[in-house]
Design a protein around this motif. Structure first.
Motif, PDB file in Angstrom:
ATOM      1  N   ASP A 364      10.515  12.399 -50.187  1.00 16.13           N
ATOM      2  CA  ASP A 364      10.071  11.231 -50.944  1.00 16.13           C
ATOM      3  C   ASP A 364       9.002  10.427 -50.209  1.00 16.13           C
ATOM      4  OD1 ASP A 364      11.898  11.804 -52.974  1.00 16.13           O
ATOM      5  OD2 ASP A 364      13.506  10.756 -51.898  1.00 16.13           O
ATOM      6  N   MET A 365       8.569  10.901 -49.038  1.00 20.06           N
ATOM      7  CA  MET A 365       7.572  10.163 -48.255  1.00 20.06           C
ATOM      8  C   MET A 365       6.166  10.455 -48.762  1.00 20.06           C
ATOM      9  SD  MET A 365       8.786  10.565 -44.306  1.00 20.06           S
ATOM     10  CE  MET A 365      10.302   9.814 -43.708  1.00 20.06           C
ATOM     11  N   PRO A 366       5.222   9.507 -48.545  1.00 21.58           N
ATOM     12  CA  PRO A 366       3.811   9.783 -48.812  1.00 21.58           C
ATOM     13  C   PRO A 366       3.341  10.937 -47.932  1.00 21.58           C
ATOM     14  CG  PRO A 366       4.186   7.441 -48.484  1.00 21.58           C
ATOM     15  CD  PRO A 366       5.447   8.132 -48.099  1.00 21.58           C
ATOM     16  N   ALA A 367       2.284  11.601 -48.342  1.00 21.48           N
ATOM     17  CA  ALA A 367       1.790  12.779 -47.630  1.00 21.48           C
ATOM     18  C   ALA A 367       1.445  12.461 -46.184  1.00 21.48           C
ATOM     19  CB  ALA A 367       0.564  13.345 -48.353  1.00 21.48           C
ATOM     20  N   GLN A 368       0.798  11.296 -45.953  1.00 23.42           N
ATOM     21  CA  GLN A 368       0.422  10.935 -44.584  1.00 23.42           C
ATOM     22  C   GLN A 368       1.650  10.741 -43.712  1.00 23.42           C
ATOM     23  OE1 GLN A 368      -2.198   7.532 -45.222  1.00 23.42           O
ATOM     24  NE2 GLN A 368      -3.893   8.727 -44.387  1.00 23.42           N
ATOM     25  N   ALA A 369       2.692  10.143 -44.271  1.00 21.50           N
ATOM     26  CA  ALA A 369       3.921   9.929 -43.511  1.00 21.50           C
ATOM     27  C   ALA A 369       4.582  11.259 -43.176  1.00 21.50           C
ATOM     28  CB  ALA A 369       4.871   9.028 -44.291  1.00 21.50           C
ATOM     29  N   ARG A 370       4.590  12.199 -44.138  1.00 13.30           N
ATOM     30  CA  ARG A 370       5.173  13.520 -43.876  1.00 13.30           C
ATOM     31  C   ARG A 370       4.406  14.246 -42.781  1.00 13.30           C
ATOM     32  NH1 ARG A 370       5.618  13.981 -49.532  1.00 13.30           N
ATOM     33  NH2 ARG A 370       3.832  15.420 -49.580  1.00 13.30           N
ATOM     34  N   GLU A 371       3.075  14.131 -42.822  1.00 15.22           N
ATOM     35  CA  GLU A 371       2.254  14.768 -41.784  1.00 15.22           C
ATOM     36  C   GLU A 371       2.556  14.179 -40.416  1.00 15.22           C
ATOM     37  OE1 GLU A 371      -1.781  14.328 -42.965  1.00 15.22           O
ATOM     38  OE2 GLU A 371      -1.580  15.563 -44.765  1.00 15.22           O
ATOM     39  N   PHE A 372       2.736  12.861 -40.384  1.00 18.84           N
ATOM     40  CA  PHE A 372       3.054  12.201 -39.120  1.00 18.84           C
ATOM     41  C   PHE A 372       4.408  12.674 -38.596  1.00 18.84           C
ATOM     42  CE2 PHE A 372       5.101   8.556 -36.957  1.00 18.84           C
ATOM     43  CZ  PHE A 372       4.284   8.505 -35.835  1.00 18.84           C
ATOM     44  N   MET A 373       5.411  12.745 -39.458  1.00 18.34           N
ATOM     45  CA  MET A 373       6.736  13.209 -39.056  1.00 18.34           C
ATOM     46  C   MET A 373       6.686  14.649 -38.569  1.00 18.34           C
ATOM     47  SD  MET A 373       8.971  10.722 -39.538  1.00 18.34           S
ATOM     48  CE  MET A 373      10.589  11.365 -39.900  1.00 18.34           C
ATOM     49  N   ASP A 374       5.914  15.485 -39.251  1.00 16.61           N
ATOM     50  CA  ASP A 374       5.794  16.884 -38.843  1.00 16.61           C
ATOM     51  C   ASP A 374       5.101  17.008 -37.493  1.00 16.61           C
ATOM     52  OD1 ASP A 374       7.057  17.687 -41.137  1.00 16.61           O
ATOM     53  OD2 ASP A 374       5.207  18.172 -42.222  1.00 16.61           O
ATOM     54  N   ALA A 375       4.128  16.122 -37.247  1.00 19.40           N
ATOM     55  CA  ALA A 375       3.423  16.164 -35.968  1.00 19.40           C
ATOM     56  C   ALA A 375       4.341  15.796 -34.811  1.00 19.40           C
ATOM     57  CB  ALA A 375       2.213  15.217 -36.000  1.00 19.40           C
ATOM     58  N   LEU A 376       5.291  14.916 -35.093  1.00 20.76           N
ATOM     59  CA  LEU A 376       6.238  14.506 -34.053  1.00 20.76           C
ATOM     60  C   LEU A 376       7.348  15.518 -33.837  1.00 20.76           C
ATOM     61  CD1 LEU A 376       6.913  10.691 -34.603  1.00 20.76           C
ATOM     62  CD2 LEU A 376       5.743  11.764 -32.676  1.00 20.76           C
ATOM     63  N   GLY A 377       7.725  16.253 -34.884  1.00 19.38           N
ATOM     64  CA  GLY A 377       8.969  17.015 -34.842  1.00 19.38           C
ATOM     65  C   GLY A 377       8.810  18.511 -34.666  1.00 19.38           C
ATOM     66  N   ASP A 378       9.852  19.117 -34.044  1.00 22.15           N
ATOM     67  CA  ASP A 378       9.986  20.566 -33.932  1.00 22.15           C
ATOM     68  C   ASP A 378      11.266  20.985 -34.639  1.00 22.15           C
ATOM     69  OD1 ASP A 378       7.714  20.741 -32.393  1.00 22.15           O
ATOM     70  OD2 ASP A 378       8.779  20.850 -30.479  1.00 22.15           O
ATOM     71  N   LYS A 379      11.174  21.982 -35.503  1.00 18.39           N
ATOM     72  CA  LYS A 379      12.353  22.487 -36.185  1.00 18.39           C
ATOM     73  C   LYS A 379      13.196  23.296 -35.203  1.00 18.39           C
ATOM     74  CE  LYS A 379      10.779  20.901 -40.114  1.00 18.39           C
ATOM     75  NZ  LYS A 379      11.366  19.710 -40.746  1.00 18.39           N
ATOM     76  N   VAL A 380      14.524  23.055 -35.205  1.00 22.31           N
ATOM     77  CA  VAL A 380      15.440  23.774 -34.323  1.00 22.31           C
ATOM     78  C   VAL A 380      16.709  24.129 -35.094  1.00 22.31           C
ATOM     79  CG1 VAL A 380      14.625  22.681 -32.193  1.00 22.31           C
ATOM     80  CG2 VAL A 380      16.463  21.606 -33.496  1.00 22.31           C
ATOM     81  N   ASP A 381      17.461  25.118 -34.567  1.00 20.51           N
ATOM     82  CA  ASP A 381      18.760  25.439 -35.153  1.00 20.51           C
ATOM     83  C   ASP A 381      19.693  25.930 -34.059  1.00 20.51           C
ATOM     84  OD1 ASP A 381      18.251  28.297 -34.782  1.00 20.51           O
ATOM     85  OD2 ASP A 381      16.956  28.143 -36.543  1.00 20.51           O
ATOM     86  N   GLY A 382      20.971  25.968 -34.376  1.00 19.48           N
ATOM     87  CA  GLY A 382      21.991  26.384 -33.428  1.00 19.48           C
ATOM     88  C   GLY A 382      23.346  26.360 -34.087  1.00 19.48           C
ATOM     89  N   LYS A 383      24.400  26.303 -33.270  1.00 16.57           N
ATOM     90  CA  LYS A 383      25.760  26.246 -33.806  1.00 16.57           C
ATOM     91  C   LYS A 383      25.959  25.013 -34.677  1.00 16.57           C
ATOM     92  CE  LYS A 383      27.847  28.614 -29.858  1.00 16.57           C
ATOM     93  NZ  LYS A 383      28.816  28.489 -28.734  1.00 16.57           N
ATOM     94  N   PHE A 384      25.201  23.956 -34.378  1.00 17.22           N
ATOM     95  CA  PHE A 384      25.342  22.697 -35.123  1.00 17.22           C
ATOM     96  C   PHE A 384      24.745  22.787 -36.516  1.00 17.22           C
ATOM     97  CE2 PHE A 384      21.191  22.515 -33.136  1.00 17.22           C
ATOM     98  CZ  PHE A 384      20.377  22.006 -34.129  1.00 17.22           C
ATOM     99  N   GLY A 385      23.923  23.808 -36.761  1.00 17.22           N
ATOM    100  CA  GLY A 385      23.199  23.918 -38.013  1.00 17.22           C
ATOM    101  C   GLY A 385      21.700  23.899 -37.763  1.00 17.22           C
ATOM    102  N   SER A 386      20.976  23.072 -38.478  1.00 16.94           N
ATOM    103  CA  SER A 386      19.531  22.963 -38.288  1.00 16.94           C
ATOM    104  C   SER A 386      19.114  21.498 -38.285  1.00 16.94           C
ATOM    105  CB  SER A 386      18.778  23.716 -39.393  1.00 16.94           C
ATOM    106  OG  SER A 386      19.113  23.190 -40.670  1.00 16.94           O
ATOM    107  N   GLY A 387      17.927  21.260 -37.763  1.00 18.94           N
ATOM    108  CA  GLY A 387      17.435  19.888 -37.688  1.00 18.94           C
ATOM    109  C   GLY A 387      16.042  19.830 -37.119  1.00 18.94           C
ATOM    110  N   THR A 388      15.618  18.627 -36.751  1.00 20.41           N
ATOM    111  CA  THR A 388      14.269  18.398 -36.228  1.00 20.41           C
ATOM    112  C   THR A 388      14.362  17.563 -34.956  1.00 20.41           C
ATOM    113  OG1 THR A 388      13.385  18.392 -38.488  1.00 20.41           O
ATOM    114  CG2 THR A 388      11.972  17.503 -36.742  1.00 20.41           C
ATOM    115  N   VAL A 389      13.651  17.991 -33.929  1.00 20.57           N
ATOM    116  CA  VAL A 389      13.570  17.224 -32.686  1.00 20.57           C
ATOM    117  C   VAL A 389      12.270  16.431 -32.683  1.00 20.57           C
ATOM    118  CG1 VAL A 389      13.368  17.325 -30.176  1.00 20.57           C
ATOM    119  CG2 VAL A 389      14.989  18.822 -31.355  1.00 20.57           C
TER     120      VAL A 389
END
Length: 423
Positions: A364-389
């Protein structure tokens, strides 16, 4: 998060387990940085602070130097401090202005956009969270302090004199006035020997402030040594080096240059474990320990200046910036019960927000906000499931897709390990 371990110091002659009681009390001033609380004001020094030759000083152990810091009774000083920030955070310019602009009201002499003041202290001091800054500081005991942020064409000053607090922004010709609460000098957070700090407690601005945040308690997860001497701002200093013994911390080392005569920290440097230049580095370029002139702390609003009283600003909600949590207990106010995982430099705090993770929220974020979040984050997964660092050079946070948050001054791999262990 800063550990609270039993005093055990790595000195020049090796580890010492049985530290005398007096040194154990002094040792509480030495620990890993309370990173979550100070990343809002991090620093990097310029070559002006480089040593002009290491002075030949009497030998001193790490425990003795810690005691010297704790026993320092410096209450009078003036000088110039250099501040620079490098947290490795992408520019916020694409989101509608700088971080400073988010916190500092705009509107020039006519006041902030929402009725606030351009001179309101909380917002203006938050500008120290990024970039390079030059400060002029002065103190004469717990009742008189002055801090000025110098710009190329303007100056912002915050003055405390007795029961009066003034702030003035020369660019907008706006002033902010408050009355210091009765007993403020006795009741506010203090540094070594019970002295008030020059700046608000959540916004360290001098080497003393940063050292007092970083030097709280030494433990068996921490190595503390004396690594030679230096010449800082024309003063002879010892170099105290603090390092984590654990792997997985984002902090590589902390170095505090301590004035050999007064015990006052002159320079504070935090190097990230990832390498590169300092993430936090603050130091005096000039310092004088004599009593500042009384006029230093005098202030009268210039003719034509717009003056905002603190009660007016508070009513408008302009001086209620959120405070960064310093430990797990502070996080309870966010509506989630924290779970502390690990210890020492690799402590991770887990929170269950009960909400959705970043993947769903970003839809639901504006495109610029999504781009900013993606620039900050790395997708990861493990026993806990999945998420973003989401990463900075110091504090990292893992947000799982089922709404859990893991945060600490640890690497991405350490966050994933903690999340797997908590599953």
């Amino acid at each position: 998060m800063a550990p609270n371990d039993s005093a055990q110091i790595n000195g020049e002659t090796g580890e010492t387990g049985g530290v005398p009681a007096g040194r154990r009390r002094a040792a509480r001033y030495v620990v890993p940085v309370a990173v979550a609380g100070i990343t809002a004001a991090t620093i990097g020094l310029v070559p002006a602070l480089a040593s002009t030759g290491d002075p030949d000083l009497p030998k001193i152990s790490a425990a003795e130097l810690i005691e010297k810091i704790a026993a320092s009774d410096t209450e009078q000083l003036s000088g110039t401090v250099k501040i620079t920030t490098d947290l490795g955070i992408p520019s916020l310019g694409g989101l509608g202005g700088s971080a400073a602009g988010t916190f500092a009201p705009k509107g020039g002499a006519e006041g902030g956009e929402d009725g606030g003041s351009a001179a309101e202290p909380t917002g203006r001091l938050m500008e120290l969270a990024s970039g390079e800054h030059t400060l002029r500081v002065a103190a004469d005991g717990p009742d008189k302090q002055r801090l000025s942020i110098l710009d190329s064409a303007a100056e912002y000053s915050l003055i405390h004199n007795g029961d009066e607090v003034w702030a003035y922004d020369s660019a907008s010709n706006e002033a902010y006035h408050a009355t210091a609460p009765a007993g403020a000098a006795k009741g506010s957070e203090k540094g070594a020997k019970g002295k008030d700090r020059t700046a608000p407690k959540d916004l360290p601005a001098t080497p003393q402030d940063f050292a007092q945040e970083a030097l709280k308690a030494a433990g068996d997860t921490t190595s503390v040594t004396v690594d030679g001497t230096a010449r800082i701002a024309g003063r002879d200093a010892y170099q105290l080096v603090i390092k984590p013994k654990q792997t997985g911390s984002t902090i590589g080392s902390i170095k505090v240059a301590v004035d050999s005569r007064t015990g006052t920290p002159l320079k504070f440097t935090l190097l990230p474990s990832s390498g590169g230049k300092a993430a936090i580095d603050v130091g005096f370029t000039k310092v004088d320990f004599s009593k500042p002139a009384g006029s230093t702390f005098d202030f009268t609003p210039p003719k034509g200046a717009k003056v905002t009283e603190a009660d007016e600003s508070k009513a408008a909600g302009k001086d209620q910036a959120p405070k960064a949590p310093k430990d797990a207990r502070d996080l309870k106010g966010l509506g989630a019960e924290p779970n502390v995982i690990g210890e020492g430099w690799t402590t991770v705090v887990q929170l269950d927000t009960g909400g959705v993770g970043p993947a769903a929220a970003s839809k639901d974020m504006p495109a610029q906000a999504r781009e900013f979040m993606d620039a900050l984050g790395d997708k990861v997964d493990g026993k806990f499931g999945s998420g973003t660092v989401f990463k900075t050079r110091l504090v990292n946070a893992l947000m799982t897709d089922d709404g859990k948050v893991y945060v600490g001054a640890v690497t991405k791999d350490a966050l994933v390990k903690a999340a797997n262990a908590a599953k």
